[in-house]
Design a protein around this motif. Structure first.
Motif, PDB file in Angstrom:
ATOM      1  N   LEU A   1      35.515  44.186  52.107  1.00 33.80           N
ATOM      2  CA  LEU A   1      36.115  43.573  51.437  1.00 33.80           C
ATOM      3  C   LEU A   1      36.525  44.793  50.625  1.00 33.80           C
ATOM      4  CD1 LEU A   1      37.592  40.977  50.171  1.00 33.80           C
ATOM      5  CD2 LEU A   1      35.825  41.126  49.326  1.00 33.80           C
ATOM      6  N   PRO A   2      38.177  45.472  50.147  1.00 36.21           N
ATOM      7  CA  PRO A   2      38.243  45.814  49.715  1.00 36.21           C
ATOM      8  C   PRO A   2      38.379  45.195  48.174  1.00 36.21           C
ATOM      9  CG  PRO A   2      40.692  44.476  50.606  1.00 36.21           C
ATOM     10  CD  PRO A   2      38.971  44.137  50.821  1.00 36.21           C
ATOM     11  N   LEU A   3      38.040  45.907  47.098  1.00 33.36           N
ATOM     12  CA  LEU A   3      37.958  45.599  45.444  1.00 33.36           C
ATOM     13  C   LEU A   3      38.519  47.024  44.643  1.00 33.36           C
ATOM     14  CD1 LEU A   3      34.033  43.845  45.117  1.00 33.36           C
ATOM     15  CD2 LEU A   3      36.226  42.591  45.911  1.00 33.36           C
ATOM     16  N   CYS A   4      39.007  46.492  43.827  1.00 31.96           N
ATOM     17  CA  CYS A   4      40.039  47.312  42.848  1.00 31.96           C
ATOM     18  C   CYS A   4      38.886  47.725  41.875  1.00 31.96           C
ATOM     19  CB  CYS A   4      41.302  46.439  42.100  1.00 31.96           C
ATOM     20  SG  CYS A   4      42.440  46.567  43.579  1.00 31.96           S
ATOM     21  N   LEU A   5      38.956  48.860  41.389  1.00 32.76           N
ATOM     22  CA  LEU A   5      37.952  49.503  40.710  1.00 32.76           C
ATOM     23  C   LEU A   5      38.892  49.886  39.057  1.00 32.76           C
ATOM     24  CD1 LEU A   5      36.026  51.871  42.420  1.00 32.76           C
ATOM     25  CD2 LEU A   5      34.889  49.170  41.692  1.00 32.76           C
ATOM     26  N   ASN A   6      40.387  49.264  38.788  1.00 33.21           N
ATOM     27  CA  ASN A   6      40.065  48.834  37.642  1.00 33.21           C
ATOM     28  C   ASN A   6      40.762  48.402  37.380  1.00 33.21           C
ATOM     29  OD1 ASN A   6      42.905  49.373  38.607  1.00 33.21           O
ATOM     30  ND2 ASN A   6      42.998  51.095  39.181  1.00 33.21           N
ATOM     31  N   GLU A   7      41.677  47.470  36.052  1.00 30.52           N
ATOM     32  CA  GLU A   7      41.576  46.211  35.587  1.00 30.52           C
ATOM     33  C   GLU A   7      43.123  46.190  36.148  1.00 30.52           C
ATOM     34  OE1 GLU A   7      40.453  48.643  32.818  1.00 30.52           O
ATOM     35  OE2 GLU A   7      38.760  47.875  33.339  1.00 30.52           O
ATOM     36  N   GLU A   8      43.888  47.116  36.084  1.00 29.29           N
ATOM     37  CA  GLU A   8      45.581  47.086  36.716  1.00 29.29           C
ATOM     38  C   GLU A   8      45.926  46.025  37.776  1.00 29.29           C
ATOM     39  OE1 GLU A   8      44.571  50.444  36.027  1.00 29.29           O
ATOM     40  OE2 GLU A   8      44.595  49.342  33.264  1.00 29.29           O
ATOM     41  N   GLU A   9      44.135  46.230  38.894  1.00 25.66           N
ATOM     42  CA  GLU A   9      44.950  45.324  40.549  1.00 25.66           C
ATOM     43  C   GLU A   9      45.325  47.096  40.958  1.00 25.66           C
ATOM     44  OE1 GLU A   9      43.112  42.933  42.022  1.00 25.66           O
ATOM     45  OE2 GLU A   9      41.983  42.816  39.898  1.00 25.66           O
TER      46      GLU A   9
ATOM     47  N   SER B   1      45.430  49.447  43.835  1.00 28.06           N
ATOM     48  CA  SER B   1      44.912  50.618  45.096  1.00 28.06           C
ATOM     49  C   SER B   1      44.529  51.392  44.908  1.00 28.06           C
ATOM     50  CB  SER B   1      45.322  49.236  45.877  1.00 28.06           C
ATOM     51  OG  SER B   1      47.021  49.498  46.403  1.00 28.06           O
ATOM     52  N   THR B   2      44.543  52.203  44.123  1.00 28.18           N
ATOM     53  CA  THR B   2      44.474  53.848  44.254  1.00 28.18           C
ATOM     54  C   THR B   2      43.263  53.986  44.368  1.00 28.18           C
ATOM     55  OG1 THR B   2      46.117  54.124  42.744  1.00 28.18           O
ATOM     56  CG2 THR B   2      45.094  55.880  42.833  1.00 28.18           C
ATOM     57  N   ILE B   3      42.235  53.421  43.796  1.00 28.46           N
ATOM     58  CA  ILE B   3      40.286  53.580  44.059  1.00 28.46           C
ATOM     59  C   ILE B   3      39.835  51.536  44.601  1.00 28.46           C
ATOM     60  CG2 ILE B   3      38.707  54.338  42.882  1.00 28.46           C
ATOM     61  CD1 ILE B   3      40.070  55.666  41.018  1.00 28.46           C
ATOM     62  N   LEU B   4      39.712  51.920  45.161  1.00 26.42           N
ATOM     63  CA  LEU B   4      38.498  50.935  45.523  1.00 26.42           C
ATOM     64  C   LEU B   4      37.151  50.668  46.485  1.00 26.42           C
ATOM     65  CD1 LEU B   4      41.333  49.567  47.801  1.00 26.42           C
ATOM     66  CD2 LEU B   4      41.827  48.746  46.175  1.00 26.42           C
ATOM     67  N   LEU B   5      36.673  49.983  45.968  1.00 27.14           N
ATOM     68  CA  LEU B   5      35.322  49.591  46.614  1.00 27.14           C
ATOM     69  C   LEU B   5      36.011  49.373  47.896  1.00 27.14           C
ATOM     70  CD1 LEU B   5      32.178  50.426  45.974  1.00 27.14           C
ATOM     71  CD2 LEU B   5      32.113  47.636  45.245  1.00 27.14           C
ATOM     72  N   LEU B   6      35.209  49.348  49.001  1.00 27.86           N
ATOM     73  CA  LEU B   6      35.054  48.775  50.056  1.00 27.86           C
ATOM     74  C   LEU B   6      33.868  48.377  50.176  1.00 27.86           C
ATOM     75  CD1 LEU B   6      36.974  51.187  52.753  1.00 27.86           C
ATOM     76  CD2 LEU B   6      37.803  49.052  51.791  1.00 27.86           C
TER      77      LEU B   6
ATOM     78  N   VAL C   1      25.628  48.506  52.178  1.00 31.11           N
ATOM     79  CA  VAL C   1      27.169  49.175  52.170  1.00 31.11           C
ATOM     80  C   VAL C   1      28.637  49.415  51.644  1.00 31.11           C
ATOM     81  CG1 VAL C   1      28.015  50.171  54.366  1.00 31.11           C
ATOM     82  CG2 VAL C   1      26.072  49.375  54.753  1.00 31.11           C
ATOM     83  N   ALA C   2      28.767  49.955  50.624  1.00 29.11           N
ATOM     84  CA  ALA C   2      29.981  50.255  50.208  1.00 29.11           C
ATOM     85  C   ALA C   2      29.908  51.762  49.356  1.00 29.11           C
ATOM     86  CB  ALA C   2      29.605  49.584  48.560  1.00 29.11           C
ATOM     87  N   PHE C   3      32.074  51.143  49.826  1.00 30.51           N
ATOM     88  CA  PHE C   3      32.205  53.330  49.387  1.00 30.51           C
ATOM     89  C   PHE C   3      33.386  52.520  49.024  1.00 30.51           C
ATOM     90  CE2 PHE C   3      30.662  53.338  54.106  1.00 30.51           C
ATOM     91  CZ  PHE C   3      29.913  53.961  54.281  1.00 30.51           C
ATOM     92  N   VAL C   4      33.213  54.025  47.282  1.00 32.77           N
ATOM     93  CA  VAL C   4      33.938  53.730  46.834  1.00 32.77           C
ATOM     94  C   VAL C   4      35.197  54.799  47.366  1.00 32.77           C
ATOM     95  CG1 VAL C   4      35.471  55.204  44.737  1.00 32.77           C
ATOM     96  CG2 VAL C   4      33.043  54.348  44.826  1.00 32.77           C
ATOM     97  N   VAL C   5      36.496  54.348  47.792  1.00 30.03           N
ATOM     98  CA  VAL C   5      37.516  55.159  48.389  1.00 30.03           C
ATOM     99  C   VAL C   5      38.416  55.248  47.483  1.00 30.03           C
ATOM    100  CG1 VAL C   5      36.982  54.385  50.912  1.00 30.03           C
ATOM    101  CG2 VAL C   5      38.661  53.027  49.186  1.00 30.03           C
TER     102      VAL C   5
END
Length: 158
Positions: A39-47, A49-54, A62-66
């Protein structure tokens, strides 16, 4: 109407999602073949998708910052094989989304990204795979501090 499912995570609590929200990696990621849905989760308020938590679905531990590699290096040029393009269901690599895994350190400029083994995702069907760019010259560990775009943002913040 799709069924709403819930994922219980360590850092974000309970997250509601639908099947269509998931990225599907039929072969898993290197070292994590048992986890095929993220499940891709946005890591900043602007939604953005440059940085995601998978966030892994089969194993929420199991989770990856991408990171989108083009935000770090606009000249990043991954070359995929015909077999990889066919597997992902596209004719042209430009139809795909790319992410690189990030290893987090205490100082964010020491964080590293793996440009040699990007995650490649078809944004139409959310099918993905991790590839190894054999003859690319890219390495497994590039520090964030080595990218001009990161250094410029840091200077602008001062």
């Amino acid at each position: 109407m799709e069924e709403i499912m819930q994922l219980h995570t360590k850092d974000y609590g309970v997250i509601d999602y639908e099947e269509k929200d998931l990225f599907h990696f039929p072969d898993g990621l290197f070292g994590f073949s048992e986890v095929q849905h993220y499940l891709p989760l946005c890591l900043n308020e602007e939604e953005d998708s440059t940085i995601l938590l998978l966030q892994g679905v089969e194993n929420p531990e199991v989770a990856f910052v991408v990171i989108n590699p083009f935000s770090l290096d606009p000249d990043y040029a991954p070359n995929l094989t015909e077999e990889e393009l066919t597997y992902l269901g596209v004719k042209d690599a430009e139809e795909l989304s790319y992410y690189v895994t990030c290893v987090l350190q205490a100082d964010y400029l020491d964080n590293t990204v793996n440009l040699k083994c990007p995650l490649v995702i078809n944004p139409e069907n959310h099918k993905g795979m991790q590839v190894i760019l054999e003859a690319s010259g890219y390495e497994y560990k590039h520090t964030l501090g080595s990218f001009e775009s990161v250094q410029a943002k840091q200077k602008a913040a001062v």
